[in-house]
Structures are given as structure tokens and as C-alpha cells.
Design an enzyme around this catalytic site. Structure first.
Site, PDB file in Angstrom:
ATOM      1  N   CYS A  74       0.807  -1.226   0.000  1.00 54.09           N
ATOM      2  CA  CYS A  74       0.000   0.000   0.000  1.00 54.09           C
ATOM      3  C   CYS A  74       0.838   1.273   0.000  1.00 54.09           C
ATOM      4  CB  CYS A  74      -1.004  -0.005   1.149  1.00 54.09           C
ATOM      5  SG  CYS A  74      -0.268   0.082   2.797  1.00 54.09           S
ATOM      6  N   HIS A 125      -2.585   1.152   6.864  1.00 60.03           N
ATOM      7  CA  HIS A 125      -2.934   1.079   5.450  1.00 60.03           C
ATOM      8  C   HIS A 125      -3.208   2.471   4.899  1.00 60.03           C
ATOM      9  CE1 HIS A 125      -4.075  -1.145   1.886  1.00 60.03           C
ATOM     10  NE2 HIS A 125      -5.204  -0.457   1.791  1.00 60.03           N
ATOM     11  N   HIS A 141      -6.077   1.598  -4.032  1.00 61.30           N
ATOM     12  CA  HIS A 141      -5.023   1.180  -3.101  1.00 61.30           C
ATOM     13  C   HIS A 141      -4.491  -0.188  -3.487  1.00 61.30           C
ATOM     14  CE1 HIS A 141      -7.602  -1.680  -0.641  1.00 61.30           C
ATOM     15  NE2 HIS A 141      -8.459  -1.124  -1.467  1.00 61.30           N
TER      16      HIS A 141
END
Length: 171
Positions: A74, A125, A141
Site C-alpha cells: 500500500c 494502510h 489502493h
């Protein structure tokens, strides 16, 4: 068999190269031929360029520590996207969360970084807000299970883990 693989690789490589050139041309045209040469115009051009690259990379596989077009995690993905515009982001999602200007969820703009946290408050994240999709705020993402994909902020998994958003592009 080997020749077929080499031909396929060349075709993919050409496709990727043309995609990069198209994104770059879009950015340069928008930045260079603006009727109002202010920072807001160049920021919009940079956002367009960032999203162009982001969508071109959709489908790229996930790999922990991945930070190039072969595979991303990510933060490697967001770092790579901004790096294409000459903007340096830190290596991890938690470190990237310390960059930029905080943005309320109601004020998100395309290109903003969106962050998610564990129940202990640790950011784990990050993705890039892309605007409304199917009537819901969405982001792109690098998912650990699906690679680079578009998801919605209000999906239960992401909604319950929302940490905040940061704006990297400042007018």
C-alpha cells in the site's frame, strides 16, 4: 514458446510506455497551456496526472515491500504515485500519515491520501481518494489480497478502521 512470451512482454512494455507518455502529455498540456497560470491550475494538472498513473496501475499484484510496477504494497503504491510528480513520501503508511495537512472526511479531494488503523490506533494502510464511484466515496489502493483495486470508504472493513486523510497538494 519463449518467443511468444517475449512478444507478449514487448506488447505489455509498449502499452505501459504509451500509458506513461499519455499521462505525462496530459500533465504538460494542462500545466503549460493554462489560461490562468496560478498554483491551483498546476495542482489540478498534477492530480489528473496522479490519477492517470493510479488507474493505469490497477490490477498490479500485491507484494509486501513492493514499490515498483512489478508489485506494490500500500505505501509503496502511494509513494510511487507521488514520486512520479517529484513529491517524496515516506516509506510506510504510518510515516506517510505524518505528512501533509489533515483533511476532514467531508472535505476530501481527488489525490488526498486516506489512512486506516488497527483498533490500537496504529496506522497500517493507505490509499488515494479518487472521488465518487457509484454514489459513494472511493479510493484506489494496493490490497494485500487483490492487488491494486478501487474500493469504497463506506465498506464496513474500511469504515470501521478509518484513521483520517491528508492532503499532499496544497494550493
Amino acid at each position: 514458446m519463449k518467443r511468444r512470451y517475449v512478444d507478449r512482454y514487448r506488447n505489455v512494455k509498449s502499452f505501459v510506455l504509451w500509458g506513461v507518455l499519455l499521462c505525462l502529455a496530459t500533465f504538460l498540456i494542462a500545466a503549460g497551456f493554462s489560461t490562468t497560470p496560478d498554483s491551483a491550475t498546476s495542482i489540478e494538472a498534477a492530480k489528473d496526472s496522479l490519477l492517470c498513473v493510479a488507474f493505469r496501475l490497477e490490477g498490479t499484484p500485491y507484494r509486501f515491500g513492493g514499490k515498483n510496477e512489478q508489485a506494490f504494497d500500500c505505501s509503496g503504491y502511494t509513494r510511487y504515485l507521488y514520486q512520479q510528480l517529484g513529491v517524496s513520501l515516506h516509506a510506510s503508511a504510518a510515516q506517510q500519515y505524518k505528512q501533509g495537512v489533515a483533511v476532514h472526511a467531508d472535505s476530501l479531494q481527488q489525490g488526498d491520501l486516506v489512512f486506516f488503523q488497527h483498533s490500537n490506533g496504529r496506522v497500517f494502510h493507505v490509499g488515494v481518494y479518487i472521488g465518487e464511484r457509484e454514489g459513494s466515496p472511493a479510493f484506489i489502493h494496493a490490497s494485500s489480497s487483490r492487488g491494486v483495486v478501487v474500493d469504497h470508504l463506506y465498506q464496513d472493513y474500511f469504515h470501521t478502521r478509518w484513521a483520517g486523510a491528508k492532503r499532499i497538494f496544497n494550493p
